[in-house]
Structures are given as structure tokens and as C-alpha cells.
Design a protein around this motif. Structure first.
Motif, PDB file in Angstrom:
ATOM      1  N   GLN A  21      39.478  42.346  29.799  1.00  0.00           N
ATOM      2  CA  GLN A  21      40.670  42.382  30.360  1.00  0.00           C
ATOM      3  C   GLN A  21      41.128  43.811  30.528  1.00  0.00           C
ATOM      4  O   GLN A  21      42.112  44.089  30.992  1.00  0.00           O
ATOM      5  CB  GLN A  21      41.800  41.829  29.283  1.00  0.00           C
ATOM      6  CG  GLN A  21      41.678  40.233  29.697  1.00  0.00           C
ATOM      7  CD  GLN A  21      42.585  39.447  28.659  1.00  0.00           C
ATOM      8  OE1 GLN A  21      43.336  40.163  28.052  1.00  0.00           O
ATOM      9  NE2 GLN A  21      42.765  38.069  28.614  1.00  0.00           N
ATOM     10  N   PRO A  23      41.871  47.431  31.621  1.00  0.00           N
ATOM     11  CA  PRO A  23      42.159  47.888  33.039  1.00  0.00           C
ATOM     12  C   PRO A  23      40.852  49.135  33.337  1.00  0.00           C
ATOM     13  O   PRO A  23      40.365  49.720  32.297  1.00  0.00           O
ATOM     14  CB  PRO A  23      43.248  48.604  33.090  1.00  0.00           C
ATOM     15  CG  PRO A  23      44.099  48.095  31.478  1.00  0.00           C
ATOM     16  CD  PRO A  23      42.816  47.666  30.809  1.00  0.00           C
ATOM     17  N   TYR A  59      34.299  46.874  38.598  1.00  0.00           N
ATOM     18  CA  TYR A  59      35.215  48.288  39.060  1.00  0.00           C
ATOM     19  C   TYR A  59      34.305  49.201  39.643  1.00  0.00           C
ATOM     20  O   TYR A  59      34.881  50.339  39.703  1.00  0.00           O
ATOM     21  CB  TYR A  59      36.168  48.540  37.809  1.00  0.00           C
ATOM     22  CG  TYR A  59      37.154  47.563  37.142  1.00  0.00           C
ATOM     23  CD1 TYR A  59      38.099  46.823  38.164  1.00  0.00           C
ATOM     24  CD2 TYR A  59      37.311  47.185  36.200  1.00  0.00           C
ATOM     25  CE1 TYR A  59      39.016  46.248  37.727  1.00  0.00           C
ATOM     26  CE2 TYR A  59      37.995  46.364  35.441  1.00  0.00           C
ATOM     27  CZ  TYR A  59      39.005  46.076  36.341  1.00  0.00           C
ATOM     28  OH  TYR A  59      39.740  44.714  35.845  1.00  0.00           O
ATOM     29  N   HIS A 158      39.307  57.216  42.152  1.00  0.00           N
ATOM     30  CA  HIS A 158      40.236  56.817  40.861  1.00  0.00           C
ATOM     31  C   HIS A 158      40.834  58.376  40.143  1.00  0.00           C
ATOM     32  O   HIS A 158      40.475  59.127  40.591  1.00  0.00           O
ATOM     33  CB  HIS A 158      39.217  56.212  39.668  1.00  0.00           C
ATOM     34  CG  HIS A 158      38.289  57.169  39.123  1.00  0.00           C
ATOM     35  ND1 HIS A 158      36.909  57.058  39.349  1.00  0.00           N
ATOM     36  CD2 HIS A 158      38.420  57.971  38.215  1.00  0.00           C
ATOM     37  CE1 HIS A 158      36.218  58.001  38.947  1.00  0.00           C
ATOM     38  NE2 HIS A 158      36.989  58.522  37.886  1.00  0.00           N
ATOM     39  N   TRP A 170      41.030  52.722  43.327  1.00  0.00           N
ATOM     40  CA  TRP A 170      40.926  52.030  44.805  1.00  0.00           C
ATOM     41  C   TRP A 170      39.381  51.817  44.858  1.00  0.00           C
ATOM     42  O   TRP A 170      38.707  52.706  44.802  1.00  0.00           O
ATOM     43  CB  TRP A 170      41.452  53.283  45.801  1.00  0.00           C
ATOM     44  CG  TRP A 170      41.311  52.796  47.211  1.00  0.00           C
ATOM     45  CD1 TRP A 170      40.016  52.616  47.852  1.00  0.00           C
ATOM     46  CD2 TRP A 170      42.217  52.525  48.075  1.00  0.00           C
ATOM     47  NE1 TRP A 170      40.303  52.496  49.081  1.00  0.00           N
ATOM     48  CE2 TRP A 170      41.825  52.101  49.362  1.00  0.00           C
ATOM     49  CE3 TRP A 170      43.810  52.480  48.096  1.00  0.00           C
ATOM     50  CZ2 TRP A 170      42.542  52.042  50.433  1.00  0.00           C
ATOM     51  CZ3 TRP A 170      44.434  52.336  49.340  1.00  0.00           C
ATOM     52  CH2 TRP A 170      43.958  51.981  50.274  1.00  0.00           C
ATOM     53  N   PHE A 190      40.564  46.641  47.310  1.00  0.00           N
ATOM     54  CA  PHE A 190      41.124  46.345  46.021  1.00  0.00           C
ATOM     55  C   PHE A 190      41.736  47.652  45.563  1.00  0.00           C
ATOM     56  O   PHE A 190      41.122  48.611  45.476  1.00  0.00           O
ATOM     57  CB  PHE A 190      40.128  45.791  45.110  1.00  0.00           C
ATOM     58  CG  PHE A 190      40.472  45.473  43.760  1.00  0.00           C
ATOM     59  CD1 PHE A 190      41.176  44.335  43.506  1.00  0.00           C
ATOM     60  CD2 PHE A 190      40.114  46.318  42.519  1.00  0.00           C
ATOM     61  CE1 PHE A 190      41.328  44.068  42.148  1.00  0.00           C
ATOM     62  CE2 PHE A 190      40.559  46.133  41.302  1.00  0.00           C
ATOM     63  CZ  PHE A 190      41.024  44.799  41.243  1.00  0.00           C
ATOM     64  N   LYS A 192      43.912  48.870  41.733  1.00  0.00           N
ATOM     65  CA  LYS A 192      44.694  48.381  40.457  1.00  0.00           C
ATOM     66  C   LYS A 192      45.246  49.556  39.692  1.00  0.00           C
ATOM     67  O   LYS A 192      44.523  50.605  39.887  1.00  0.00           O
ATOM     68  CB  LYS A 192      43.375  47.827  39.703  1.00  0.00           C
ATOM     69  CG  LYS A 192      44.001  47.099  38.285  1.00  0.00           C
ATOM     70  CD  LYS A 192      42.987  46.304  37.699  1.00  0.00           C
ATOM     71  CE  LYS A 192      43.333  45.699  36.264  1.00  0.00           C
ATOM     72  NZ  LYS A 192      44.246  44.674  36.420  1.00  0.00           N
ATOM     73  N   HIS A 194      47.549  50.860  36.233  1.00  0.00           N
ATOM     74  CA  HIS A 194      48.191  50.735  34.895  1.00  0.00           C
ATOM     75  C   HIS A 194      49.247  51.694  34.556  1.00  0.00           C
ATOM     76  O   HIS A 194      48.787  52.898  34.498  1.00  0.00           O
ATOM     77  CB  HIS A 194      47.087  50.320  34.063  1.00  0.00           C
ATOM     78  CG  HIS A 194      47.791  50.174  32.509  1.00  0.00           C
ATOM     79  ND1 HIS A 194      47.034  50.381  31.303  1.00  0.00           N
ATOM     80  CD2 HIS A 194      48.843  49.403  32.020  1.00  0.00           C
ATOM     81  CE1 HIS A 194      47.658  49.929  30.382  1.00  0.00           C
ATOM     82  NE2 HIS A 194      48.760  49.397  30.772  1.00  0.00           N
ATOM     83  N   HIS A 202      51.174  46.545  34.897  1.00  0.00           N
ATOM     84  CA  HIS A 202      49.993  46.313  35.630  1.00  0.00           C
ATOM     85  C   HIS A 202      50.192  45.908  37.240  1.00  0.00           C
ATOM     86  O   HIS A 202      50.762  44.949  37.385  1.00  0.00           O
ATOM     87  CB  HIS A 202      49.097  45.318  35.024  1.00  0.00           C
ATOM     88  CG  HIS A 202      48.585  45.587  33.357  1.00  0.00           C
ATOM     89  ND1 HIS A 202      47.540  46.330  33.507  1.00  0.00           N
ATOM     90  CD2 HIS A 202      49.327  45.328  32.494  1.00  0.00           C
ATOM     91  CE1 HIS A 202      47.394  46.481  32.172  1.00  0.00           C
ATOM     92  NE2 HIS A 202      48.362  46.151  31.594  1.00  0.00           N
ATOM     93  N   GLU A 204      47.829  44.835  40.775  1.00  0.00           N
ATOM     94  CA  GLU A 204      46.697  44.616  41.252  1.00  0.00           C
ATOM     95  C   GLU A 204      47.046  44.053  42.695  1.00  0.00           C
ATOM     96  O   GLU A 204      47.799  42.843  42.590  1.00  0.00           O
ATOM     97  CB  GLU A 204      45.959  43.625  40.562  1.00  0.00           C
ATOM     98  CG  GLU A 204      44.630  43.250  40.883  1.00  0.00           C
ATOM     99  CD  GLU A 204      43.921  42.361  39.891  1.00  0.00           C
ATOM    100  OE1 GLU A 204      43.243  41.193  40.293  1.00  0.00           O
ATOM    101  OE2 GLU A 204      43.930  42.860  38.861  1.00  0.00           O
ATOM    102  N   SER A 206      44.980  43.301  46.679  1.00  0.00           N
ATOM    103  CA  SER A 206      43.719  43.244  47.404  1.00  0.00           C
ATOM    104  C   SER A 206      43.981  42.726  48.696  1.00  0.00           C
ATOM    105  O   SER A 206      44.966  41.839  48.891  1.00  0.00           O
ATOM    106  CB  SER A 206      42.778  42.342  46.427  1.00  0.00           C
ATOM    107  OG  SER A 206      43.039  41.221  46.343  1.00  0.00           O
TER     108      SER A 206
END
Length: 285
Positions: A21, A23, A59, A158, A170, A190, A192, A194, A202, A204, A206
């Protein structure tokens, strides 16, 4: 229920679930925090290695191997927990906890016309990534599935811990079969993020895509593919920004006691106060 009351298998399951879980960019932080709770170095190390490999693939963790950027994914996984890179023709293990490449070996790739096409697509993609991403990475892999050859394209950028209050990732992945005239490109973008200052938020997002791509020759295919990726990613980015702005406006409306119009214009408070003084105290004006 306390952790001490759990069996070893239950602890393993809980640890792995919590680590998975984590990030993007925060896996090691999550691991260190769990170590303080579990206090079982052997158990944590084993679960950290297993979860770390899954985290890297999920990721698209970037590495540098022999001077070439490499993105880890399930597409370049070999057996025995190894990854391979077609650009450098090397295979390796990667320890996420130590951020270290291990056991680097030669990994032969047959050089043919398909390999030349992979190189041309990679070159065109690098031009796009360098022009559109602050610190982007990209990979192009060639894979054979049931006697059909595919090119698999991965893009990643990132921002981890640079501003102290958020992490963001990204990624996009694109797959198409190498056909003589026309091929279908399937892709997934995708994002994400945080945020952890004053709030633990959070986000997210996509999107899955399918587009057709005409194949004239290798150079034209590479250029057309890069343009397709650029067009689809630009559309996705614009839609995300619009959605986030709408979300921000909606949150503002909920904070206010009653709905007020959002004009998006600068209010000149100094002029308003001056006009108010003239109305209230005309003699002073």
C-alpha cells in the motif's frame, strides 16, 4: 488484536499488504516504520524483498544500468527474481531496500529487423520525453507472445520529496503488434499523487486507450507513434487539470456557508475601501 497475538503466516500477510500500500517513492519509509513495530529483522527483510519487487513492477521504478535508463515492469521480468534490459543486453537483480543493482549478467538479444525497429521507436520516444517531461525516462521492449511480436513502451516521470509535502508519479504503457500495414495500439496512462501536509490525501487517476496506427515504414511508424502518445497524453493532462480545478471549486463551495459566485478575477480591495470611505466620510474625501 496486537501483532504478538498473530501467527507468523498472519504477520507475513499483514506486513506484505501494508508494504504494497506504500505510495510511489515511500516504500523504504513504510518499511522502516514497520520495522519499529514488528521488531523481527529476518521476517521484515524477507517480506520487504518480496513486496519490493512487486512495488518496482507496479510503479515502473527507474534505474540506470550501464549508462542507460531502465524502467522495471512485469514485461522485463525473468525467472528467479531477475530483470533484463534490451538496450544494454544485461540482466540483473534489484534490491529496493538498499537501492542497489546485484548479480549483473549478460543477456543475449538477437539483432534483426525487429530489433532495429525497437531502436528507432526508442529514439523517437526519447525526443518526445525529453521535450515534455522535467526528468522523464522511457524504455522500449520487444517481446514474442505465441509467435507474434510486440513492442512494449514504458514512460515514467516522478517527483519525490523535492518540496517536502507531496510525492507524485506519472506513468504510461503502450503495446502494439508489429504488423505489415495497420496495428492497434493499446495504452494506459496512470497518475498517482500523495499530499501529506495538514492532510493525508491520495489521488489516483488512470485511463485506458485504444488507437489504430498505420505502418508505412519503420521511420514513419516511430514518428507517428510518438505523435499519438503526445496527443493522448496532452488530452489526458488537460482533462485531469480540469477535473482537479472542478474538485477544488466544489471543495471551496462546501467550506463556504452559502454558495457564492466564483468569478476568477482579482478583487481590488484597496479601491473598494477608498470608495467606501468616500461614501461613509464624504467630508474627509
Amino acid at each position: 488484536m496486537s501483532l504478538s497475538a498473530l501467527s507468523r503466516k498472519e504477520k507475513e500477510k499483514v506486513i506484505r499488504r501494508l508494504l504494497l500500500q506504500a505510495p510511489p517513492g515511500e516504500f523504504v519509509n513504510a518499511f522502516d516504520d514497520l520495522c519499529l513495530l514488528i521488531r523481527d529483522e529476518k521476517l521484515m527483510h524477507h517480506q520487504g524483498e518480496c513486496a519490493g519487487r512487486q512495488h518496482c513492477q507496479k510503479y515502473s521504478v527507474p534505474l540506470c544500468l550501464d549508462g542507460n535508463p531502465v524502467l522495471l515492469s512485469h514485461h522485463n521480468v525473468l525467472g528467479d527474481f531477475r530483470f533484463f534490459d534490451q538496450q544494454s543486453n544485461l540482466s540483473f537483480r534489484f534490491d529496493l531496500l538498499q537501492n542497489q543493482l546485484k548479480d549483473i549478467q549478460s543477456h543475449g538479444v538477437i539483432g534483426n529487423e525487429r530489433e532495429y525497429l525497437r531502436t528507432v521507436v526508442l529514439y523517437a520516444l526519447k525526443l518526445y520525453v525529453n521535450n515534455h517531461y522535467p526528468a522523464g525516462n522511457c524504455n522500449v521492449l520487444r517481446k514474442t507472445v505465441k509467435n507474434k511480436e510486440f513492442l512494449i513502451v514504458c514512460i515514467e516521470d516522478h517527483s519525490y520529496g523535492t518540496r517536502g509535502c507531496w510525492n507524485g508519479l506519472w506513468t504510461s504503457k503502450w503495446i502494439f503488434q508489429i504488423n505489415p500495414f495497420l496495428t492497434q495500439v493499446t495504452g494506459r496512462i496512470f497518475v498517482k499523487a500523495h499530499f501529506f501536509r495538514c492532510v493525508n490525501l491520495h489521488i489516483e487517476i488512470s485511463k485506458d486507450l485504444k488507437e489504430s496506427l498505420e505502418i508505412v515504414n519503420q521511420a514513419q511508424l516511430a514518428l507517428n507513434f510518438a505523435r499519438l502518445v503526445e496527443e493522448q497524453e496532452n488530452k489526458f493532462q488537460a482533462a485531469v487539470l480540469e477535473e482537479l480545478q472542478e474538485l477544488s471549486n466544489e471543495a471551496l463551495r462546501k467550506i463556504l456557508r452559502r454558495d457564492l459566485p466564483v468569478t476568477r478575477t482579482l478583487i481590488d480591495w484597496q479601491r473598494i475601501l477608498s470608495d467606501l470611505n468616500l461614501v461613509m466620510y464624504p467630508k474627509l474625501g
